[in-house]
Every structure is written in C-alpha cells, then in structure tokens.
Enzyme design. Structure first.
Site, mmCIF file in Angstrom:
data_model
loop_
_atom_site.group_PDB
_atom_site.id
_atom_site.type_symbol
_atom_site.label_atom_id
_atom_site.label_comp_id
_atom_site.label_asym_id
_atom_site.label_seq_id
_atom_site.Cartn_x
_atom_site.Cartn_y
_atom_site.Cartn_z
ATOM 1 N N ASP A 152 -47.466 -23.446 -6.039
ATOM 2 C CA ASP A 152 -46.901 -23.148 -4.723
ATOM 3 C C ASP A 152 -45.977 -24.273 -4.249
ATOM 4 O O ASP A 152 -46.173 -25.432 -4.610
ATOM 5 C CB ASP A 152 -48.054 -22.946 -3.730
ATOM 6 C CG ASP A 152 -47.627 -22.132 -2.518
ATOM 7 O OD1 ASP A 152 -46.501 -21.590 -2.526
ATOM 8 O OD2 ASP A 152 -48.419 -22.049 -1.567
ATOM 9 N N HIS B 181 -37.387 -22.636 -7.475
ATOM 10 C CA HIS B 181 -38.023 -21.889 -8.574
ATOM 11 C C HIS B 181 -37.489 -22.381 -9.929
ATOM 12 O O HIS B 181 -38.240 -22.490 -10.898
ATOM 13 C CB HIS B 181 -37.745 -20.390 -8.440
ATOM 14 C CG HIS B 181 -38.406 -19.768 -7.228
ATOM 15 N ND1 HIS B 181 -39.725 -19.989 -6.916
ATOM 16 C CD2 HIS B 181 -37.927 -18.938 -6.258
ATOM 17 C CE1 HIS B 181 -40.041 -19.324 -5.811
ATOM 18 N NE2 HIS B 181 -38.966 -18.692 -5.392
ATOM 19 N N LEU C 65 -52.961 -23.805 -27.674
ATOM 20 C CA LEU C 65 -53.083 -23.506 -26.248
ATOM 21 C C LEU C 65 -52.866 -22.012 -26.042
ATOM 22 O O LEU C 65 -51.936 -21.437 -26.616
ATOM 23 C CB LEU C 65 -52.001 -24.278 -25.469
ATOM 24 C CG LEU C 65 -51.935 -24.004 -23.955
ATOM 25 C CD1 LEU C 65 -53.131 -24.630 -23.247
ATOM 26 C CD2 LEU C 65 -50.636 -24.538 -23.351
HETATM 27 C C1 FPP Z 1 -44.568 -20.098 -5.149
HETATM 28 O O1 FPP Z 1 -43.669 -20.878 -4.410
HETATM 29 C C2 FPP Z 1 -44.015 -19.819 -6.466
HETATM 30 C C3 FPP Z 1 -43.726 -18.569 -6.924
HETATM 31 C C4 FPP Z 1 -43.974 -17.340 -6.162
HETATM 32 C C5 FPP Z 1 -43.111 -18.370 -8.244
HETATM 33 C C6 FPP Z 1 -43.545 -19.318 -9.317
HETATM 34 C C7 FPP Z 1 -42.474 -19.357 -10.316
HETATM 35 C C8 FPP Z 1 -42.095 -20.478 -10.991
HETATM 36 C C9 FPP Z 1 -42.805 -21.761 -10.930
HETATM 37 C C10 FPP Z 1 -40.897 -20.459 -11.847
HETATM 38 C C11 FPP Z 1 -40.877 -19.472 -12.967
HETATM 39 C C12 FPP Z 1 -42.071 -19.483 -13.802
HETATM 40 C C13 FPP Z 1 -42.074 -19.386 -15.146
HETATM 41 C C14 FPP Z 1 -43.373 -19.161 -15.795
HETATM 42 C C15 FPP Z 1 -40.879 -19.500 -15.977
HETATM 43 P P1 FPP Z 1 -43.140 -20.288 -3.052
HETATM 44 O O2 FPP Z 1 -41.835 -19.631 -3.290
HETATM 45 O O3 FPP Z 1 -44.171 -19.423 -2.422
HETATM 46 O O4 FPP Z 1 -42.929 -21.592 -2.223
HETATM 47 P P2 FPP Z 1 -43.108 -21.739 -0.653
HETATM 48 O O5 FPP Z 1 -44.587 -21.613 -0.381
HETATM 49 O O6 FPP Z 1 -42.607 -23.121 -0.415
HETATM 50 O O7 FPP Z 1 -42.283 -20.684 -0.006
#
Ligand code: FPP
Length: 251
Positions: free
Chosen positions: A26, A43, A137
C-alpha cells in the site's frame, strides 16, 4: 532514525526456515502525490520494488511470497488507473518471466480470471506454465482477488462434493483461486502505507499469521525494511493457542 537489527539474511538462511510471507503493498498513490507526480508513477516505482523483493526473498528464508497486486474492490478505481495497472502487470509479465525461470521462481496468479483482458490471462497462464518447475520461491500474485469470494467458492465446491473435511477444504480453496498447489498458511503478513487492516486478503490463511504494519510507503520498501520485518517476526513467540513448554506444570 531506523532501528538496527542484528539478524541479517545470512543468519536467517542458516536457520533453515521456510516462510510464507504475504504483503499488502500500500501507499503507491500517496507516495507519488507527495512528490507532485501522478498516482501511476507510484505504481511504476512499486513494480520495481516488487522485482527487488522477489529477488532477495529466498535469502530471508521465504519460500512462498503472496503479493496483493489488484483486489476485486480495486475495480472501483478510475478506469484510467485500472487500465494503467493492468498494462503495467502485462508488461512486467512479458519482461520478468524469463528472469523467473532463471531464478527458480514459480509464478501463480490467485484470483478471478473471467473479468480480466483475455490477453493478460494468456500472458499469466504462459508465465505459470513456463515457471512451473521453479523450486526456490513460489510467487503468488493476487489479481482480481477477494478472500471472501474465494471462501464462498470453496464452500460451494465442498457442498458439491458433500465433503467438508479440513484437508479437502484446503484443496477446494486452492482450486477456487486457481492456485496449482495447496499452500501453507501465512506466517507473516506485512502491510505498508500506514493502514492496519486486512482488506479482504487471505482471511483463511492468516488465521495464525503475525502482523507487521509499517508507515513506509511501498515504493520506499527496501531490503532493510524486509530485514526489519523478518527480524520482528523471529522475535515473536508463536504459540498457536498452546502455552510455552517450560510453563507446563501439573502441580
Ligand atoms: C496500493 O497502493 C497498490 C495497488 C492497488 C497496486 C499494487 C501494484 C503494484 C505494486 C505495482 C504492480 C505490481 C506488479 C506485481 C508488477 P494505493 O494505490 O492504494 O496507494 P494509496 O493508498 O497511497 O492510494
């Protein structure tokens, strides 16, 4: 100031542990916005962190790593962010599958597939087939994943078979989320970004998980942060409902 821990990755690997670590990654959006950049920039940076953490996970005794990449509730986000996330996932799959084969990483995708772009599903299935022999893994990426939905589907499978035994339920659960093998319970659940909740992630598998919450945003999560989380995990006493051996007395 960061707290120093004396345990390092080498010591952990000597302990011969085999951990299932799950991570709620997150904070990407806030991390980017704090820097005056669009959320997607976070992201993209977050995907670089995924690559690094996957690389070093086995050094910390992690044999299964489950990452929450896209929850079923994330469909509620603006269409543009959803599209960019899906494109990012597809691009990373195209570039990282070769590395995974080389590094002995088996990839699986847990979650629904019927709502994803068929081209992405094809890429996911290709990655699963090509990495199926990986032994170092097991990397499970949760995409369009909802634990409650998986549990409901597993219960439906149990009802169809009229078999509600615990062992079989683990099999139904794996089947319901398209996981090729029954996976051990989560040992350690890490959530970055400051929130302290499960957000419909691995509700069944986290029955006895240790929780580690950090304010660090996912794009800033690095090897030191992982080492800290693992050291905290090893400092906890896990009793699984029992009492410590030395306190057992019948007097
Ligand atoms: C939460 O941050 C994150 C996500 C919903 C997406 C996670 C994706 C990645 C880490 C990148 C792609 C992954 C792979 C496996 C290639 P948020 O957007 O909710 O952040 P916020 O809470 O600050 O809004």
């Amino acid at each position: 100031m960061k707290q120093q821990f004396t345990l390092n990755s080498k010591q952990h690997s000597n302990e011969n542990v085999s951990l299932h670590v799950a991570i709620i990654m997150d904070g990407n959006g806030r991390w980017a916005q704090q820097r005056g950049r669009p959320r997607f920039w976070g992201h993209r940076q977050g995907a670089e962190v995924v690559k690094k953490i996957v690389e070093i996970a086995p050094d910390y005794g992690i044999s299964t790593l489950t990452l929450y990449a896209f929850s079923s509730d994330n469909w509620k986000r603006p269409q543009q962010e959803v599209n960019l996330l899906m494109q990012l996932l597809q691009r990373k799959l195209q570039t990282e599958t070769k590395n995974s084969i080389k590094n002995g990483v088996r990839m699986s995708f847990i979650g629904r597939r019927d709502r994803l772009d068929p081209r992405l599903v094809a890429e996911m299935e290709k990655a699963e087939q090509e990495t199926a022999h990986g032994q170092k893994l097991h990397l499970r990426l949760a995409v369009d994943y909802s634990a409650r939905e998986v549990l409901a589907r597993a219960a439906q499978l149990a009802a169809e078979q009229n078999d509600f035994s615990r062992e079989r339920f683990d099999e139904y659960l794996a089947k319901a989320m398209h996981c090729p093998v029954v996976t051990p319970d989560v040992d350690l659940l890490i959530r970055t970004g400051g929130e302290q909740r499960l957000s419909d992630f691995l509700l069944w598998e986290c029955a006895y998980a240790e929780f580690y919450f950090t304010n660090v945003m996912w794009p800033d999560f690095d090897e030191d942060e992982l080492a800290r989380a693992i050291a905290v995990f090893h400092s906890r006493e896990r009793r699984f409902g029992a009492i410590p051996q030395m306190q057992v007395s019948f007097g």
